[in-house]
Design a protein around this motif. Sequence first.
Motif, short mmCIF file in Angstrom:
data_model
loop_
_atom_site.label_atom_id
_atom_site.label_comp_id
_atom_site.label_asym_id
_atom_site.label_seq_id
_atom_site.Cartn_x
_atom_site.Cartn_y
_atom_site.Cartn_z
N ARG A 1 16.24 15.34 -9.61
CA ARG A 1 17.29 15.90 -10.45
C ARG A 1 16.79 16.05 -11.88
N HIS A 2 17.53 16.74 -12.69
CA HIS A 2 17.15 17.10 -14.07
C HIS A 2 16.14 16.14 -14.70
N TRP B 1 19.33 20.07 -20.71
CA TRP B 1 19.94 20.24 -19.39
C TRP B 1 20.40 21.69 -19.19
N GLY B 2 19.86 22.33 -18.16
CA GLY B 2 20.35 23.64 -17.75
C GLY B 2 20.15 24.78 -18.73
N THR C 1 15.90 25.17 -13.54
CA THR C 1 17.32 25.12 -13.21
C THR C 1 17.62 26.13 -12.10
N GLY D 1 14.92 19.91 -11.20
CA GLY D 1 15.85 20.78 -11.92
C GLY D 1 17.28 20.36 -11.74
N ALA D 2 18.17 21.20 -12.23
CA ALA D 2 19.61 20.90 -12.22
C ALA D 2 20.37 22.01 -11.52
#
Length: 367
Positions: free
Chosen positions: A239-240, A14-15, A193, A222-223
């Motif tokens: 989303r992610h 994540w990210g 991201t 993405g996030a």
Amino acid sequence: MKIVIFGLTISSSWGNGHATLWRGLCKHLVQLGHTIVFFERDVPYYAGARDLDELPGGQLNLFPDWDSVRPIAKQDLRDADVAIVTSYCPDAIAATDLILTEGRALPVFYDLDTPVTLARLVAGEAVSYIGPRGLQDFDLVLSFTGGPRISHEFRSRLGARHIEPLYGHVDTDIHRPVSPQSHYRADLSYLGTYSDDRQRTLEELFVAPARNRRDLRFLIGGAQYPDEFPWSPNIYFVRHLPPSEHAAFFASSRLTLNVTRLTMAEMGWCPSGRLFEAAACGVPLLSDGWEGIDTFFVPSDEILLAKDEDDALAALAMPDAELQRIARRGRERTMDQHTSDKRANELVALLERAASGRMPERQIEEA
């Protein structure tokens, strides 16, 4: 070899771009017979989006703070052959001190964020993962970025003695051609991201073409995208996505876009791992251009480059057959030069070379 790593994260993609790269490297290092121990501080934002709980064939140590894990790290370092500290590791300076105090393992620093590091140094800003002695105590410094500037900058500003590039790569067991999925269908996709320094280019090469071609479907995955992002009715959002979904995401795209962080683009010779991931999935690549990109892909043959909206629209208007030819060529190049198993072998060769340079000193000390 036993390789101990103090990194930002391997447990959550994540990210950040670190986790996927480390997973591919570690998997293939284990397959080569090496022992991997990865230390990662357990922080809430990664814990809430964790997509790996165990390191297959290796050991993942998640810890709440340095004081609690220091005795465990010290024990692992006593029989380690290599100890690697990475950029953005929250405990990089403390880990470096421990590695040097123990003195047995080959000390290695891997900067996966070289353009950011150098931009901060040039601006006179502190770099939280590099101590006051710079990089002079590391026997090997690895850089995610190559090119002619890196060796000079790391030597003159940080005292590094031996610098080598170790570029991004793709784990082709995860990123590979698969059947397209209707919910990921897109004429142009973008996976990344949100970043302020990518936004201008993203608007030029993605948002503006979407407004121009309302008949086409555009998809972002993405996030951290803000509510004020300039969405339009034909831009869809996922989303992610965990790495397990990347192949389906890419395979469902007629064309996918890569946008490089500003500091990376200005530095050059800094290919995002996303480039190799998309190419390995067999999707045609459209990217912003930067110095050195032709070292990794041949423009117009293995990748399409765009500097403005018109270039992006021209790519979207290309015949399917030509796009698929570019996709095949890009995948062939990736499979030949940019896979995780090849990077793992490169890393082992670099480590062995650096270790051989220390050997006479070790023999004298042991005698």
